[in-house]
Design an enzyme around this catalytic site. Structure first.
Site, PDB file in Angstrom:
ATOM      1  CB  SER B 122      19.736  -9.666 -18.471  1.00  0.00           C
ATOM      2  OG  SER B 122      19.739 -10.498 -19.620  1.00  0.00           O
ATOM      3  CG  HIS B 218      -3.151  -4.963  -3.410  1.00  0.00           C
ATOM      4  ND1 HIS B 218      -4.393  -5.282  -2.908  1.00  0.00           N
ATOM      5  CD2 HIS B 218      -2.960  -5.787  -4.458  1.00  0.00           C
ATOM      6  CE1 HIS B 218      -4.927  -6.248  -3.636  1.00  0.00           C
ATOM      7  NE2 HIS B 218      -4.065  -6.574  -4.576  1.00  0.00           N
ATOM      8  NE  ARG B 223       2.017 -12.353  -3.356  1.00  0.00           N
ATOM      9  CZ  ARG B 223       1.583 -13.426  -4.008  1.00  0.00           C
ATOM     10  NH1 ARG B 223       1.470 -14.600  -3.402  1.00  0.00           N
ATOM     11  NH2 ARG B 223       1.206 -13.340  -5.262  1.00  0.00           N
TER      12      ARG B 223
END
Lengths: 301, 301, 301, 301
Positions: B122, B218, B223
Site C-alpha cells: 500500500s 488461463h 500472457r
C-alpha cells in the site's frame, strides 16, 4: 456409518504417511486431515487439504518477505483490526479443501455460495448409493406459525411416526425403481442421467468444495446462524470447529465481530444513544417497524 | 538486485525448516518455495505456498476418498481428457500463492484477471522504493507499423540513447520530488496517498497473488502468448516454468491443448477439409477476411 | 472541461432520441442518462445504461410473473427486510453501466472491486490525453500524524505552492517526453505500450464500468465512507446521488442499514447492554483495545 | 400449459405498455420481452429485461462517448475480431435477465455456471406446484453403451411404458405425500423446508437468472453442445434463438468461432499440416490416443 472399510483404509493410509514440506503447517489442522467428521445420519465433512494459517494472513497483509510475524500477540491485534475494518483480502490468502457428503436439498442451498470451487459426484456418470437423510425425531419439526420460512416444535406421536414412515417408504420405493430402471438385465436400461430424476431430494450426494477463508467465514456467518435451516447448520457447525483449530486468531475475531456481533441501522443506533441517555424508547418512538423492533430488542437484550 | 540481505536472510531461514505434513506434497514445487526468480531488472516471482498436485486433480474429478490415483499413466490420460473437454473444475482444486514484484504498468494489465486474490503493497500506508523498470536495449522497441497495439524492432543509436535517458531522468526526478514532498523536515509533508500520484508507471510495486490452477492456466495462455506485451510475458514465462515443475502432467496437457493448440472457426475448418481434399484455397475462396486469413495461414503453416 | 464539443454533440444527439421499450423504465435514472457529472478537475461519471428499478428487486425476490409489486409501500417494506437480512441476490437483479474518467491512481483502487465488468481505454493502442489531476488547494493535504494511511489538514503557504508546482511541472515534463518518444517524425518512435510507462499516476484514464446494484452498494459503502481517500470518495458521492434517483427505496434502506449503520462486536454489544442498564463503562472495563474503544465511542456518541 | 390465465394476464398487461426510454433499444429483443417460450413439458424461458445490443459491444470496446458505431459493417468486423481474439470484456457489457421454469435436476447443472445472478423460488417459504418433467417418448433414452455419461437410442415397447409409469407414479405419490405432510388440517404439519426433501428431482422449480453476454455465450457453448444432456440443451437452444435476435452480429460470430469452430491441439494441428501436404495420417502415426483421434476425425470430416 458414512465410510466403508475400503474408504476408511484409504484414509488411514494417507494419515500414516507424513512428508516433509517447506510450506506453512498449521498443527491444529493437520490433526483434522482426512478424518471424516460425521454430520446428520450419513453425511460427513473431511479436510482434504489446506493452505496457510493465522501468520499467513498477516504475512499477506504486510506483503512481507519472510514469515510475516513479529509476535503472536502482534498478529492477533492485526487480525482483529483487519476483521473489524472489513479488510477481506488478507483472509482470502488462506484456502481449505473439504470433502463433504450431504443431502441434495442441503447441497442446493450450499451451492448458492458462488465464490468457491466444486466437484460434485456425477449422477450422469455413476450410480448413486442408497442413502437418504431421515431426520432424527427432534429434527422432525412442524412449520413455524410465525415465520414463513422457519420451523417450530418437533412433531409428536402419530404424526411424527406417519411422516417418518412416508419419508422412508418413498425414499426406498424411489430408489428401488431407480435401480430397476437403470438395470440392463433383460432390458436396455434407462440412461443414468434420466433415471436420477426419480430420486428425492433427501438422497445423499458428495463433493469436493474448496474455498478461501474470507468466503468460508461469510458462509459460516450465514449458515451457522440460528436462522439457517438446521440441516445445513450442522455442517456449518462442524466446519466452525475445524476452522477454530486451523486459524485460531482469525476464528476468535470472527466470533467477536461477526457471529457474536450485530449490524445496527442508523435508526437503531439513534435508539441506543437515547437509551444510554436514560430515555425509555418504545417501538412507537423508535421509528422502526414491528419486525425491526423485535430483532433490535433481541440484540440489545 | 531484487532482494536486500535482510530479505534474503528471512527467505533462507524459511527454506531451512522443513516440517511434517499429512498434505499432498509436490516435490517439484518444494524446490521453488520462497526462491525469488528474477524477472526484468528489479522484479521477481516467488512461490509462497501451494495446494495440490497432478494427483489432486484426478482425486477431485473422481470425488475419491483416498489419493485418487490408480497409476500415473491413468492420471495422465484423465488429465488430458479433462483438459480436452474443458472440464475446468478439477483444475480449480489446485492453488498457488505467489509474491510478485513488478512495474505498475504491468500490474495494471495483470489485475484485469479478476478470479484471483490479491494483496498489494500500500502506497497510502508505506513509502515506495526508488526502483523503476528501464528496458534493456533489445526490449526498447519501436511502435509496430502493422499492429496498432504491438511493437516492432528495437530502437537504434541516438534514438535509443535519448529514450533511455528520458526514462531514467524522469523516473529519478519524479522520485526525488516524491521524497521531497512527503518529507516532514521543516514542513508539514504531503500525504503519501497524494504524493504517490507523481510517480511514473514504471515504478515497481509488489503483491501477493493467489489463484487456482484453472485460472492460472488461463492467465498463462493469454500472457505467455506471443501477442502479449513483452514485460508481462516474461513474468508469465517464469510462472510457466514453475507450473511445469509443480503439476507436470497438467502442464503438458496445457501445452498441447492450449499453448500449442488453436481454435479454428467453422469457416477455417471448412477450408481445412477442402485443403485436405487437395483443393487450392485462397483468401478469396476462403470466405475469410484478410486478417483472419493471415492468422489462419500462420496456424496451418 | 471534461468534454470536447464533439463529444458533447454525440451525447446531445443520444439524449434527443427517446425510443419505445417494453422494459422497466426508471424515470429518475432516465434524466441522468449520458449526462457527464463532473468530478475532480477533469473527471466525470456518465450513466450509459441501466437495468431495473425498485420494483425489479421485489419482482425477483418473489420470482413473480408480472411486475412484482402490489404497492409501493409493500415494496419498500420488502426492500428494507431484504437489506436488513443481507439477502443480496434480489439487489443483483439491477445493473448499471457507467462511463468514468478518473486519475490512474484512483482507477487502481477502484479496480480492486472484482465483481464488475470493465473496459478501459487502451494506452497500448491509443495515445493518452494531456490531462492530469492537480488537487484543489483544500485537497492538498498533509500526511496524518495519527493515521498511517490517512491525511490531515491542508498544506499551507509556501509548501502548498511548492507541491503544486512540482505536480504540475513533473506532469507536463513527463507528458512532453511521452509525446517526444512516440513521435515518428525523424525517428522510429517508441512503442506506445512502452512510452506510457513514463506517465505519472495522476494522468486521467477512462473506462466503462458495469456492476450490479448489490456490488455497487458494497463499493459505495467502502468508497463513500469518510475513511476512503478523498479522490475516490468524490466519485462514490456522485454515484450515490445517481443511485438515489435510480432506486430510491433501495438507496434509502442502504443509507439506514449500511451507510448510517454500524457493526458492533460481541464485546461492544455487551458494553451497550451494560450502559443501557446505567453502568459507567470505560475502555478498561470494556475489554476493548484503545483503537476499538475510540471507534466504539464515535459510533455510540 | 406453463402459464395460468392470471399469469398470462399479468404478462399481457406488461406487453401492452411501451414507455419512452433514452437507452439503447434492441428491436429484435423487444418482441421477446415477457413472452414465455415453452421448453419441455411444463418449462419455459421468458426475457424479463436486457441491456445493450451489438452496438453497445463496440461502444464499450472503443470506450466511446457516443453510440460507438460508425457503420454496421464496421461493427460486425470489430465484433468478429473481438470474438476471434478472446476479448471477453466488451461482450460483458450486455446483460440479460431471464425467468426460467425448469426441472430441479436441470437446475442443478445450470447453477454450476457461477458467474450469474440467481433468485430461485423458495421451497422453504412457499409450496411447490404439482408439476413434474416426464420425458416424451423420443427423449426416454437408454444408457449409452460407449459413453459412460451419455445416452443411446430411445427405449422401446414394454420397457418404455414401464419407465414412464414409474416416473409418473413415483412423482404423484411423492407429491401426494408432500401435501399430506405439510397439511395443517388435524395435525401440526411438517415444516416446508423439510417436506420438500420428499420431492423427486424432476419436479419443476423456477428462477430469475441474470447473466452478461460473455458468460451467456460460454453457457450456450457448453449447454447447446451435442454432448450436453438433452434436457438442458433444449433450454440452451431456446436461448440461442433469443440471443440471435438480440445481438445478431455477436451471435453470428459466436456461431462461426465457437459453436461451429473447434480447438485443435498441437498434435492435431501437426496432423492437419501433414494431411494438407498429402500425407496419409493414421491414429498410430498421429500420436493421439484412440479417443482423441476419433474426436479429431469428427472435426476434420
Amino acid at each position: 456409518m458414512p465410510l466403508t472399510p475400503d474408504q476408511q483404509a484409504e484414509i488411514d493410509s494417507l494419515r500414516s504417511q507424513p512428508q516433509d514440506t517447506l510450506r506453512t503447517v498449521a498443527p491444529g489442522m493437520e490433526k483434522h486431515l482426512y478424518t471424516a467428521h460425521p454430520v446428520l445420519d450419513h453425511g460427513f465433512v473431511r479436510v482434504v487439504d489446506y493452505m496457510g494459517d493465522d501468520a499467513a494472513i498477516c504475512q499477506a497483509a504486510r506483503v512481507s518477505y519472510g514469515k510475516g510475524t513479529k509476535s503472536v500477540s502482534n498478529d492477533e491485534g492485526l487480525i482483529r483490526y483487519l476483521m473489524r475494518h472489513w479488510h477481506s483480502t488478507p483472509f482470502e490468502m488462506c484456502e481449505v479443501k473439504l470433502h463433504v457428503k450431504l443431502p441434495v436439498f442441503v447441497a442446493r442451498q450450499w451451492i448458492r455460495h458462488r465464490t468457491a470451487n466444486v466437484n460434485e459426484y456425477s449422477a450422469r456418470y455413476s450410480i448413486l448409493d442408497r442413502e437418504f437423510y431421515i431426520p432424527a425425531p427432534d429434527a422432525l419439526a412442524a412449520q413455524s406459525t410465525t415465520n414463513n420460512q422457519g420451523r417450530g416444535a418437533a412433531l409428536e406421536g402419530e404424526e411424527a411416526d406417519r411422516v417418518l414412515r412416508i419419508l422412508q417408504d418413498d425414499a426406498m420405493r424411489c430408489y428401488d425403481n431407480y435401480e430397476a430402471m437403470i438395470s440392463d438385465e433383460g432390458q436396455q436400461g434407462l440412461a443414468r442421467e434420466l433415471a436420477r430424476m426419480n430420486l428425492p431430494a433427501n438422497i445423499y450426494t458428495q463433493w469436493y468444495w474448496k474455498v478461501d477463508l474470507h468466503n468460508l467465514l461469510h458462509f459460516l456467518r450465514l449458515r451457522a446462524d440460528t436462522h439457517a435451516q438446521y440441516e445445513i447448520r450442522v455442517y456449518a457447525d462442524a466446519i466452525c470447529k475445524i476452522t477454530a483449530d486451523w486459524v485460531p486468531a482469525a476464528y476468535k475475531a470472527f466470533e467477536d465481530y461477526r457471529m457474536g456481533g450485530a449490524t445496527l441501522s442508523a435508526r437503531a443506533l439513534d435508539c441506543v444513544r437515547r437509551m444510554i441517555q436514560g430515555e425509555e424508547v418504545t417501538q412507537e418512538s423508535s421509528g422502526m417497524s414491528k419486525g425491526e423492533w423485535r430483532e433490535f430488542k433481541e440484540v440489545i437484550g
